[in-house]
Design a protein around this motif. Structure first.
Motif, mmCIF file in Angstrom:
data_model
loop_
_atom_site.group_PDB
_atom_site.id
_atom_site.type_symbol
_atom_site.label_atom_id
_atom_site.label_comp_id
_atom_site.label_asym_id
_atom_site.label_seq_id
_atom_site.Cartn_x
_atom_site.Cartn_y
_atom_site.Cartn_z
ATOM 1 N N PHE A 74 38.525 17.259 22.457
ATOM 2 C CA PHE A 74 39.941 16.946 22.576
ATOM 3 C C PHE A 74 40.071 15.611 23.283
ATOM 4 C CE2 PHE A 74 44.252 17.843 24.595
ATOM 5 C CZ PHE A 74 44.944 17.634 23.421
ATOM 6 N N ILE A 75 41.061 14.831 22.880
ATOM 7 C CA ILE A 75 41.265 13.501 23.441
ATOM 8 C C ILE A 75 41.494 13.593 24.947
ATOM 9 C CG2 ILE A 75 42.791 11.503 23.430
ATOM 10 C CD1 ILE A 75 43.383 12.134 20.488
ATOM 11 N N GLY A 76 40.683 12.846 25.698
ATOM 12 C CA GLY A 76 40.832 12.809 27.150
ATOM 13 C C GLY A 76 40.021 13.847 27.889
ATOM 14 N N TYR A 77 39.250 14.666 27.137
ATOM 15 C CA TYR A 77 38.464 15.724 27.768
ATOM 16 C C TYR A 77 37.031 15.670 27.259
ATOM 17 C CZ TYR A 77 42.831 17.726 29.437
ATOM 18 O OH TYR A 77 44.025 17.914 30.081
ATOM 19 N N GLY A 78 36.121 16.148 28.090
ATOM 20 C CA GLY A 78 34.723 16.154 27.720
ATOM 21 C C GLY A 78 34.424 17.140 26.607
ATOM 22 N N ARG A 79 33.565 16.708 25.674
ATOM 23 C CA ARG A 79 33.168 17.596 24.581
ATOM 24 C C ARG A 79 32.241 18.678 25.102
ATOM 25 N NH1 ARG A 79 28.810 17.181 21.210
ATOM 26 N NH2 ARG A 79 28.404 15.066 21.967
ATOM 27 N N GLN A 80 32.405 19.911 24.603
ATOM 28 C CA GLN A 80 31.562 21.037 25.030
ATOM 29 C C GLN A 80 30.999 21.753 23.819
ATOM 30 O OE1 GLN A 80 33.060 23.906 27.825
ATOM 31 N NE2 GLN A 80 34.318 22.405 28.935
ATOM 32 N N ASP A 81 29.783 22.273 23.966
ATOM 33 C CA ASP A 81 29.211 23.202 23.012
ATOM 34 C C ASP A 81 29.230 24.575 23.662
ATOM 35 O OD1 ASP A 81 28.776 21.290 21.089
ATOM 36 O OD2 ASP A 81 26.714 20.898 21.692
ATOM 37 N N VAL A 82 30.051 25.485 23.141
ATOM 38 C CA VAL A 82 30.290 26.794 23.749
ATOM 39 C C VAL A 82 29.532 27.853 22.967
ATOM 40 C CG1 VAL A 82 32.044 28.501 24.358
ATOM 41 C CG2 VAL A 82 32.545 26.048 24.561
ATOM 42 N N VAL A 83 28.786 28.691 23.694
ATOM 43 C CA VAL A 83 28.031 29.777 23.073
ATOM 44 C C VAL A 83 28.969 30.947 22.796
ATOM 45 C CG1 VAL A 83 26.118 31.391 23.303
ATOM 46 C CG2 VAL A 83 25.920 29.080 24.263
ATOM 47 N N VAL A 84 28.979 31.413 21.559
ATOM 48 C CA VAL A 84 29.768 32.582 21.174
ATOM 49 C C VAL A 84 28.790 33.717 20.859
ATOM 50 C CG1 VAL A 84 31.441 33.529 19.545
ATOM 51 C CG2 VAL A 84 31.602 31.134 20.259
ATOM 52 N N LYS A 85 28.958 34.822 21.584
ATOM 53 C CA LYS A 85 28.046 35.960 21.440
ATOM 54 C C LYS A 85 28.798 37.175 20.930
ATOM 55 C CE LYS A 85 25.563 34.359 25.583
ATOM 56 N NZ LYS A 85 25.092 34.724 26.944
ATOM 57 N N SER A 86 28.067 38.212 20.687
ATOM 58 C CA SER A 86 28.687 39.455 20.229
ATOM 59 C C SER A 86 29.564 40.072 21.300
ATOM 60 C CB SER A 86 27.603 40.464 19.819
ATOM 61 O OG SER A 86 26.731 40.717 20.911
ATOM 62 N N THR A 87 29.387 39.649 22.545
ATOM 63 C CA THR A 87 30.167 40.215 23.654
ATOM 64 C C THR A 87 31.481 39.481 23.903
ATOM 65 O OG1 THR A 87 28.918 38.836 25.201
ATOM 66 C CG2 THR A 87 28.110 41.085 24.813
ATOM 67 N N ASN A 88 31.663 38.299 23.334
ATOM 68 C CA ASN A 88 32.879 37.545 23.644
ATOM 69 C C ASN A 88 33.573 36.934 22.430
ATOM 70 O OD1 ASN A 88 31.150 35.463 22.997
ATOM 71 N ND2 ASN A 88 31.744 34.152 24.725
ATOM 72 N N PHE A 89 33.082 37.226 21.209
ATOM 73 C CA PHE A 89 33.593 36.488 20.051
ATOM 74 C C PHE A 89 35.058 36.797 19.751
ATOM 75 C CE2 PHE A 89 32.210 40.446 18.152
ATOM 76 C CZ PHE A 89 33.098 40.681 17.107
ATOM 77 N N ASP A 104 29.365 9.790 24.587
ATOM 78 C CA ASP A 104 28.202 10.511 24.080
ATOM 79 C C ASP A 104 28.588 11.230 22.794
ATOM 80 O OD1 ASP A 104 25.690 11.521 23.855
ATOM 81 O OD2 ASP A 104 25.972 13.138 25.302
ATOM 82 N N GLU A 105 28.745 10.453 21.709
ATOM 83 C CA GLU A 105 29.227 10.978 20.458
ATOM 84 C C GLU A 105 28.092 11.073 19.448
ATOM 85 O OE1 GLU A 105 32.204 7.866 20.183
ATOM 86 O OE2 GLU A 105 33.772 9.389 20.323
ATOM 87 N N VAL A 106 28.336 11.828 18.399
ATOM 88 C CA VAL A 106 27.342 12.011 17.348
ATOM 89 C C VAL A 106 27.648 11.048 16.207
ATOM 90 C CG1 VAL A 106 26.434 13.622 15.636
ATOM 91 C CG2 VAL A 106 26.936 14.416 17.957
ATOM 92 N N THR A 123 21.946 -0.765 16.752
ATOM 93 C CA THR A 123 23.294 -0.876 17.296
ATOM 94 C C THR A 123 24.278 -0.178 16.362
ATOM 95 O OG1 THR A 123 22.793 -2.978 18.356
ATOM 96 C CG2 THR A 123 25.100 -2.484 17.969
ATOM 97 N N VAL A 124 25.109 0.677 16.917
ATOM 98 C CA VAL A 124 26.106 1.391 16.132
ATOM 99 C C VAL A 124 27.355 1.583 16.987
ATOM 100 C CG1 VAL A 124 25.153 3.653 16.737
ATOM 101 C CG2 VAL A 124 26.587 3.438 14.709
ATOM 102 N N GLU A 125 28.508 1.413 16.362
ATOM 103 C CA GLU A 125 29.799 1.624 17.014
ATOM 104 C C GLU A 125 30.512 2.761 16.291
ATOM 105 O OE1 GLU A 125 30.777 -0.301 19.543
ATOM 106 O OE2 GLU A 125 29.717 -2.221 19.333
ATOM 107 N N ARG A 126 31.335 3.497 17.043
ATOM 108 C CA ARG A 126 32.070 4.601 16.429
ATOM 109 C C ARG A 126 33.508 4.635 16.936
ATOM 110 N NH1 ARG A 126 33.740 9.935 16.870
ATOM 111 N NH2 ARG A 126 33.330 11.252 15.057
#
Length: 955
Positions: A74-89, A104-106, A123-126
């Motif tokens: 989301f704009i203005g916030y840090g990107r996160q990779d969130v684990v989704v498990k059978s206990t919280n999906f 730190d973009e892909v 060199t690459v720009e995004r």
């Protein structure tokens, strides 16, 4: 229908298995537990995704088995990779942390596989959603000008040419633009029309830019860089989005401005069931172009005594010696920059013979009266641009997606080549079929173009000569000036009696007759004048695929391989390209194969990742060639050092291969023997303009020698470049990216102005009168060695509370070693060898055009905050400065030091989460200080706008 063949890609077995679906739901908030609307969530490794509603909630279905990763951004916030498990999906709780620096973009363009931008081997720009939303630019494409080292040359309001690392061009065929993997360039003209036929602004997910040689993976022509624009996938970005934008430009133009500007875009995407999704886009832009209204006396090396010289050093140039006089009433040689038909280099001038009976006119060069660009266009600068896209997407498996898309663009614009040219109704269709998985893609697409235009400069010349030939006009001028003893202005007025007056019915009738008649045909009712209309309705068919073998190898080696087949069908009816002897149009076939291998090694806290790639490409008219690339990245914590060596080559554009102007007219000549000999240069060779002007200035000097080349040796243009760079992101607060590069060009293709006598066998004395010759821009491989050196630095620092201060700086310089056709080093006029000297040096420019056309220095500085105080108000203020540059350009442009310029761009935005709406008030060049990015181009002033964006409604 020719498009139907593309559907063959989908003639594969339709899977019959039913994939189990998992429904994932949850809520996204900030650190204060306030809901965040519009957050993007994507199942890692797939295109399955969604965005949050105004209450921060989301839900999506996926066939990926649990546990899985959700990528949340989301704009203005840090990107996160969130684990989704059978206990919280069923109720995933996600809390985003505000961060001002998000670098730190892909990216995928650097190596054709996903990787962190900080660890990319080149060199690459995004530019992504954050940059687009926060940029003051009126559209995502214009935001490119804030990247380090990027020069945008504005041809028209909707057509801007991207240039990097020197050799700036209005029609850059050394830079490749890809849209969803499709080449955005014109199949025949050979360059990209900016975003005239691009995708809708609302549908752009990201733009990636690689400065420098990129042929190892992307094929020929990517000498100076590559731009990859990716659209939004309908499985990820769903709902209805609408953007309306109103504004104005052309302020401060007496009797002309200001003029309104309007832009409306609509996007709708919807997933239907578990496998199928559809996307529809439309955008329409209307407004008034920035007008090319520089009426000052033109600087061009076609003028006698153009360079200031010193006799003590053999007549060597010390600078520009020509002193302009902007008043046609007192200047015999007045030649307005954006006035056409009065050109000293396009048969718009008459030189009275040295033996003329009256000494006041003996040997004088006199230009006739021309027409302004607005006179000739007669449309008050009106511009429209329409873009549309429809695509269908179908999931063949959990990680395999098939798509079929139609992309359309049309509009009117002006482009600048040797002359200014107007395209009143450009149209382009692209149809693409693709199957893509985690480790492969197969793609086929076609580009179908309708591009009809007319030459503005040649139309003006024909208008003038159709009512009064130049010789007769000059005779009447001379009679009035000598016998009536009137001034220059009065003599012009006398010779202009009967002139076609702009805006009158007769002027419009004559102009339309010229502009609407093909340049291969005589104008109706005329026995000697041809029309000026040309067409390029050429087509491209491109088939390509790639496979990533990494998972199959299971030994840590990353290996990809790919292949490409392109077929160009030229279709100009002989108006832009010559035809074969049997009357058929030429076709061009190109093939390519590439492979890339990489492996990561870990030694304690250090990691090393070397990468090697090589590609082979072949154009049917030229020798094939290899383009290898070797690179490596060493990482230590957040610090990444990259080193690369790579090569590239460029196949000449169809125009540079085949171009042939109509008999007797000025224009471009292709480098192949069929074009060279078609222009009769084999038996009626021309003379280099730079040598002719010296002779015209002093007939006692040596007469110029014919310029003769062997067109059978015409080949590809080549570059070798190495680069070292450093990139770091520390605590998501400080980001730095710097590089140094060094490039060497060989077999460089730079068209030289050659003056060809209209009567074969004439003596060089005939060159003293412009009515006796035409100006040809002849393409050939010169023997020069060209060296380009440059550095770039980009910094971004988080000041806290969402504020960021950022800036970038780029420097580049072009050096040349001049060689003659035999490979011997040439001397300047003082007898000093020209070895690794600046191309802008008058001592070098005096010997011929080299077309580096690039500022040495440019920088940008920005202060921004997308969410002040964590609330919904944001802003951005950007200052841009560009150094002066030496310009060598075209038949009716010229040679000049273009002044440095600076602008301030700014925007203020307000987000209304409950309505999923952003209001933005912005402007570029807000102080309205007019400047030119190229000689003869329209001067750019302020553009001010108010936009409302309603995003992803009705999900």
């Amino acid at each position: 229908m020719r498009y139907i063949s593309l559907a063959l890609l989908f003639s594969i077995l339709t899977p019959t298995a039913i994939f189990a679906q998992t429904r994932i739901a949850g809520r996204v908030t900030d650190e204060a537990d306030q809901p965040l609307a519009g957050v993007t969530l994507i199942v890692k490794g797939t295109n399955t995704g969604t965005t949050t509603s105004p209450d921060g909630r989301f839900s999506l279905s996926t066939t990926v088995e649990l546990p899985l990763l959700l990528s949340v951004s989301f704009i203005g916030y840090g990107r996160q990779d969130v684990v989704v498990k059978s206990t919280n999906f069923r109720d995933v709780a996600i809390k985003l942390v505000e961060e001002s620096v998000l670098a730190d973009e892909v990216v995928v363009s650097a190596s054709r596989v996903e990787e962190s931008i900080t660890k990319a081997a080149v060199t690459v720009e995004r530019l992504g959603a954050r940059q687009f939303a926060n940029s003051p630019a009126a559209n995502p494409f214009d935001a490119l000008q804030n990247l380090k080292g990027v020069d945008l040359l504005t041809q028209s309001l909707t057509f801007k040419s991207v240039n990097l690392r020197g050799f700036g061009a209005n029609n850059n065929n050394r830079f490749v633009q890809l849209t969803d993997g499709m080449d955005n360039r014109s199949p025949g003209l050979g360059f990209g029309f900016g975003n005239v036929a691009g995708i809708s602004d609302l549908d752009i997910e990201s733009i990636e830019l690689i400065p420098g040689a990129s042929s190892a993976l992307y094929g020929p022509d990517a000498l100076q860089g590559l731009m990859l624009t990716t659209s939004k996938n309908p499985f990820t970005y769903q709902g209805l989005s609408v953007q309306t934008k109103v504004g104005a430009n052309n302020f401060g133009k007496v009797g002309f401005g200001p003029k309104g500007y309007a832009d409306i875009a609509v996007r709708y995407a919807q997933q239907m069931g578990t496998r199928f999704a559809v996307k529809v886009n439309f955008q329409r832009i209307s407004g008034t172009d920035f007008i090319a209204d520089d009426y000052s006396d033109r600087f061009t090396t076609a003028r006698s005594n153009f360079f200031a010289t010193t006799a003590t050093r053999g007549g060597i140039a010390t600078g520009i010696g020509y002193r302009p006089n902007n008043d046609p009433n007192t200047n015999f040689e007045y030649d307005g920059v954006n006035i056409y038909g009065d050109d000293v280099s396009n048969q718009g001038a008459f030189r009275f013979p040295a033996s003329f009976g009256n000494a006041s006119l003996a040997g004088k060069l006199v230009t006739r009266t021309g027409y302004t660009e607005l006179d000739l266009l007669g449309n008050e600068g009106q511009v429209i641009n329409n873009r549309a896209n429809v695509s269908l997407h179908y999931k063949l498996g959990s990680n395999i997606e098939a798509s079929l898309g139609w992309y359309y663009g049309n509009g009117n614009f002006i482009r600048t080549a040797g002359f200014r040219e107007y395209f009143p109704d450009y149209r382009r269709h692209q149809v693409k079929a693709e199957i893509r998985g985690d480790n492969f893609f197969v793609r086929a697409y076609t580009t179908q173009q309708r591009a009809e235009g007319w030459n503005i400069g040649q139309t003006a010349r024909t208008l003038n000569n159709s009512w009064k030939p130049l010789d007769q006009w000059a005779t009447e001028f001379g009679l009035a000036y000598v016998e009536n003893k009137v001034g220059i202005g009065e003599a012009r007025a006398a010779a202009d009696r009967g002139r076609l007056i702009p805006g009158t019915s007769e002027f419009i009738r004559q102009r339309d007759a010229i502009a609407n008649t093909w340049n291969t045909d005589l104008i109706p009712g005329s026995s000697s004048f041809r029309g000026q209309r040309f067409r390029d309705n050429s087509q491209l068919f491109h088939y390509e695929g790639m496979y990533n073998f990494t998972e199959l190898l299971d030994n840590g080696l990353e290996l990809i391989a790919g292949a490409s087949l392109r077929k160009f069908r030229l279709e100009s009816g002989g108006t832009a390209f010559p035809r074969r002897a049997d009357g058929s149009e030429y076709t061009i076939n190109e093939t390519g194969l590439y492979v890339q291998a990489a492996r990561e090694f870990v030694a304690g806290a250090f990691t090393l990742k070397p990468t090697v790639a090589v590609r082979y490409d072949k154009n049917q008219y030229l020798r094939g060639g290899l383009t290898p690339r070797a690179s490596g990245v060493v990482s230590y914590g957040p610090h990444n050092v990259r080193l690369s060596w790579q090569s590239a080559f460029r196949n000449p554009s169809p125009g540079q291969l085949f171009a042939l102007p109509p008999s007797g007219q000025s224009g471009e000549v292709g480098g192949l023997a069929l074009a060279y000999n078609g222009a009769l240069l084999g038996r009626n060779p021309g003379y280099l303009q730079t040598e002719v002007t010296a002779y015209q200035s002093n007939t006692a000097s040596a007469a110029p020698r014919p310029f003769v080349i062997d067109p059978n040796t015409f080949t590809t243009e080549k570059i070798r470049t190495w680069e070292i760079g450093y990139k770091t992101l520390i605590n998501n607060r400080f980001y730095a990216d710097l590089y140094y590069f060094a490039s060497r060009y060989t077999d460089f293709i730079a068209a030289q102005n050659v003056l060809q006598l209209l009567t074969p066998g004439g003596s060089p004395e005939a060159l003293l009168n412009p009515t006796n010759y035409r100006t040809l821009q002849v393409n050939f491989n010169n023997q020069n060695e060209i060296f380009v050196r440059g550095i770039g630095l980009g910094l971004e620092y988080g000041l806290g509370k969402g504020y960021t201060f950022s800036g970038n700086y780029a420097y580049q310089n072009g050096l040349i070693t001049l060689r003659d056709a035999r490979g011997n080093v040439r001397n300047d006029r003082a007898g000093v060898p020209v070895v690794k000297r600046e191309m802008s040096n008058p001592e070098v420019a005096q010997l011929g055009r080299n077309f580096f056309i690039s500022p040495k220095n440019r920088y940008n500085i920005s202060l921004a905050n997308p969410r002040i105080g964590g609330k919904n108000i944001g802003f951005n203020v950007t200052y841009r400065w560009t150094d002066r540059m030496w310009v060598e350009q075209g038949n009716t442009q010229g040679d000049v030091w273009l002044p440095s310029w600076n602008t301030v761009d700014a925007q203020v935005s307000y987000r209304i989460p409950v309505a999923q709406t952003i209001v933005k008030l912005g402007g570029t060049n807000i102080f309205n200080t007019y400047y030119a990015q190229g000689y003869g181009l329209a001067r750019i002033g302020g553009l001010y706008y108010l936009s409302l964006t309603f995003d992803e409604l009705m999900r």
